[in-house]
Design a protein around this motif. Structure first.
Motif, PDB file in Angstrom:
ATOM      1  N   ASN A 351      21.688  -9.338  -2.236  1.00  0.00           N
ATOM      2  CA  ASN A 351      21.565  -9.436  -0.781  1.00  0.00           C
ATOM      3  C   ASN A 351      21.907 -10.808  -0.216  1.00  0.00           C
ATOM      4  N   GLY A 352      22.450 -11.685  -1.059  1.00  0.00           N
ATOM      5  CA  GLY A 352      22.800 -13.027  -0.611  1.00  0.00           C
ATOM      6  C   GLY A 352      23.798 -13.052   0.538  1.00  0.00           C
ATOM      7  N   LYS A 353      24.613 -12.009   0.657  1.00  0.00           N
ATOM      8  CA  LYS A 353      25.587 -11.955   1.759  1.00  0.00           C
ATOM      9  C   LYS A 353      24.903 -11.955   3.124  1.00  0.00           C
ATOM     10  N   SER A 354      23.651 -11.537   3.155  1.00  0.00           N
ATOM     11  CA  SER A 354      22.912 -11.511   4.428  1.00  0.00           C
ATOM     12  C   SER A 354      22.274 -12.861   4.741  1.00  0.00           C
ATOM     13  N   ILE A 355      22.465 -13.826   3.832  1.00  0.00           N
ATOM     14  CA  ILE A 355      21.898 -15.168   3.993  1.00  0.00           C
ATOM     15  C   ILE A 355      23.004 -16.211   4.148  1.00  0.00           C
ATOM     16  N   TYR A 356      23.921 -16.275   3.191  1.00  0.00           N
ATOM     17  CA  TYR A 356      24.985 -17.277   3.222  1.00  0.00           C
ATOM     18  C   TYR A 356      25.933 -17.027   4.394  1.00  0.00           C
ATOM     19  N   GLY A 357      26.220 -18.084   5.125  1.00  0.00           N
ATOM     20  CA  GLY A 357      27.149 -17.976   6.244  1.00  0.00           C
ATOM     21  C   GLY A 357      26.581 -17.249   7.440  1.00  0.00           C
ATOM     22  N   CYS A 358      25.292 -16.908   7.384  1.00  0.00           N
ATOM     23  CA  CYS A 358      24.686 -16.120   8.456  1.00  0.00           C
ATOM     24  C   CYS A 358      23.827 -16.988   9.373  1.00  0.00           C
ATOM     25  N   THR A 359      23.506 -16.409  10.508  1.00  0.00           N
ATOM     26  CA  THR A 359      22.727 -17.111  11.511  1.00  0.00           C
ATOM     27  C   THR A 359      22.026 -16.088  12.403  1.00  0.00           C
ATOM     28  N   GLN A 360      21.531 -16.570  13.531  1.00  0.00           N
ATOM     29  CA  GLN A 360      20.861 -15.691  14.486  1.00  0.00           C
ATOM     30  C   GLN A 360      21.854 -14.685  15.062  1.00  0.00           C
ATOM     31  N   ALA A 361      21.431 -13.433  15.158  1.00  0.00           N
ATOM     32  CA  ALA A 361      22.300 -12.399  15.716  1.00  0.00           C
ATOM     33  C   ALA A 361      22.466 -12.604  17.221  1.00  0.00           C
ATOM     34  N   PRO A 362      23.634 -12.262  17.777  1.00  0.00           N
ATOM     35  CA  PRO A 362      23.826 -12.349  19.231  1.00  0.00           C
ATOM     36  C   PRO A 362      22.766 -11.543  19.976  1.00  0.00           C
ATOM     37  N   ALA A 363      22.441 -11.983  21.162  1.00  0.00           N
ATOM     38  CA  ALA A 363      21.357 -11.378  21.952  1.00  0.00           C
ATOM     39  C   ALA A 363      21.622  -9.913  22.292  1.00  0.00           C
ATOM     40  N   GLU A 364      22.872  -9.483  22.233  1.00  0.00           N
ATOM     41  CA  GLU A 364      23.201  -8.090  22.578  1.00  0.00           C
ATOM     42  C   GLU A 364      22.622  -7.098  21.574  1.00  0.00           C
ATOM     43  N   PHE A 365      22.273  -7.582  20.377  1.00  0.00           N
ATOM     44  CA  PHE A 365      21.731  -6.691  19.361  1.00  0.00           C
ATOM     45  C   PHE A 365      20.204  -6.733  19.392  1.00  0.00           C
ATOM     46  N   GLU A 366      19.616  -5.601  19.724  1.00  0.00           N
ATOM     47  CA  GLU A 366      18.156  -5.507  19.772  1.00  0.00           C
ATOM     48  C   GLU A 366      17.592  -5.396  18.362  1.00  0.00           C
ATOM     49  N   VAL A 367      16.535  -6.136  18.099  1.00  0.00           N
ATOM     50  CA  VAL A 367      15.929  -6.123  16.763  1.00  0.00           C
ATOM     51  C   VAL A 367      15.113  -4.847  16.589  1.00  0.00           C
TER      52      VAL A 367
END
Length: 457
Positions: A351-367
């Motif tokens: 699951n490292g792909k969800s960590i490396y190079g990642c950041t906060q999701a744009p506000a348009e995507f509801e959690v």
């Protein structure tokens, strides 16, 4: 009118001069982003607190906590001989856990230097071990492809010229006693000592990727930027290693170039930290338990899910995690830390792909409920971390028309977009026209926290 003009001109000159004084060096925002790019991509590092306090095995501040005399504390220096020290094993553990960089204590508050410094006798080469442990460490971690960082405490409870302050083990109960205790101590001598050691650290070991300075405590009987000559120290650092990344604990956050990232310690932030309303680079430093140094009898260890949520949640808010280990007096990483690192590594492998190079999701995507989002802006992929595993239906609000493909990240198995399953009253409650429903298998995958990868249009 003429007087007003002269006054205005004077004010402008004063403001300009003041602004010039508040700058360590010239660097554009783009240049800073490029300098920090590897760090904001890698997201996850290992912190290592190791010194003679590991012999006491009950907290890195044992000399302060137990009000030890210098004479008593010297026993740890006299007997420090980590015969099992193998930094290659440490580096392999860090890499297997998914960590991309590491920061080690070259000198902690106790004043002991883990390297062969010409400016003190209180160093590892004068212990029974006799070798430069830092040199060995640098070589081992570089060999595994990990970036290296040096922690250096500007506090020093051993140096004879370091003045006693409110956090010192010798701090008196009465304010009037400070003057007598500090008679003959000279911070000018100590400031030169710091700069001399910093020069050694930043010239003897090749490229240093990160510098972690610790810490200022201004105010009554405290120490701040003037006590450290923080501006002078940072100018030296920038001169010797222009590409280095430095934290924010020198009490010069109002200086451009005086710091690169902020450091929330031992807590999860509620939102992406800001400075003057602007989001800033940040990294939380955390322990597995309640101690930074090796603590044999410490029992308040975080479990695997807590540690994974800490990492995921930090990235979901644009931050990094520096997770600490405290090696033993023989030079091995605590078996409990080894176990925890192994479990994190098991998850990061898939699951490292969800960590490396990642950041906060744009506000348009509801959690979604009971989930955390991370986002990779380069690949345009959204990662949904299922903190509590759902039952069959998993609704993504407002996602209609935004999705190309959906899969579990750990095995790239397809997750189908379907109508919401179920019968009777309330089965379709809350579903809107622009929502997307995913059909999740009833049996949770054999992953501590499953991750859904959404490939976006």
């Amino acid at each position: 009118m003429k007087k007003n003009s002269i006054l205005l001109a004077f004010c402008l000159v004063f403001l300009y001069s003041n602004a010039q004084e508040k700058k360590i060096w010239n660097e554009t925002e783009k240049e800073k982003q490029e300098r920090l790019a590897w760090w904001t991509n890698d997201r996850f590092g290992m912190f290592i607190h190791w010194g003679t306090y590991s012999m006491a095995a009950r907290h890195e501040k044992v000399i302060k906590n137990e009000k030890m005399s210098d004479e008593y504390y010297k026993r740890y220096f006299d007997n420090f001989n980590p015969d099992l020290y193998n930094p290659s094993e440490w580096a392999k553990m860090a890499k297997a856990a998914g960590m991309k960089y590491a920061v080690i204590t070259t000198k902690h508050h106790e004043g002991f230097s883990l390297f062969d410094s010409k400016h003190t006798e209180y160093k590892i080469t004068k212990t029974p071990y006799g070798k430069d442990a830092l040199k060995e460490w640098v070589e081992a971690f570089r060999a595994e492809g990990l970036k290296i960082g040096f922690y250096y405490s500007v506090i020093d409870w051993h140096h004879p010229d370091y003045t006693i302050d409110r956090v010192h083990p010798r701090a008196p109960k009465n304010d009037a006693d400070y003057e007598a205790l500090n008679k003959g101590r000279d911070m000018n001598v100590y400031r030169k000592f710091m700069k001399d050691q910093m020069t050694e650290l930043l010239t003897k070991y090749g490229k240093v990727d990160m510098l972690w300075l610790d810490f200022s405590f201004p105010g009554k009987n405290g120490k701040g930027s003037e006590d450290w000559d923080s501006v002078g120290l940072m100018k030296l650092v920038r001169k010797l290693q222009p590409g280095i990344i430095v934290n924010d604990r020198l009490d010069i956050k109002d200086y451009a170039g005086g710091w690169d990232f902020t450091t929330p310690e031992q807590f999860k932030v509620t939102e992406w930290p800001t400075d003057n309303g602007k989001k800033i680079p940040w990294e939380t430093c955390q322990t597995f338990s309640g101690s930074w140094g090796y603590y044999r009898d410490e029992l308040t260890w975080k479990d695997n899910k807590q540690l994974l949520v800490l990492l995921i949640e930090s990235v979901s808010k644009g931050g990094n995690v520096l997770l600490n280990v405290g090696p033993t007096g023989r030079g091995e990483i605590d078996y409990r830390a080894q176990s925890a690192l192994g479990k994190i590594g098991d998850w990061m492998k898939y699951n490292g792909k969800s960590i490396y190079g990642c950041t906060q999701a744009p506000a348009e995507f509801e959690v979604p409920e009971n989930s955390l989002l991370t986002y990779n802006p380069t690949t345009n992929r959204l990662y949904i971390h299922l903190i509590d595993y759902p039952l069959e239906n998993f609704t993504l609000k407002g996602m209609k028309g935004k999705i190309k493909y959906v899969q579990f990240l750990h095995d790239n198995s397809e997750i189908k977009i379907t109508k919401r399953q179920g019968f009777g009253a309330g089965a379709g409650e809350g579903i809107q026209e622009n929502d997307v429903n995913l059909s999740i298998p009833i049996v949770k995958p054999n992953v501590a926290i499953p991750v859904i990868e959404v490939i976006l249009n």
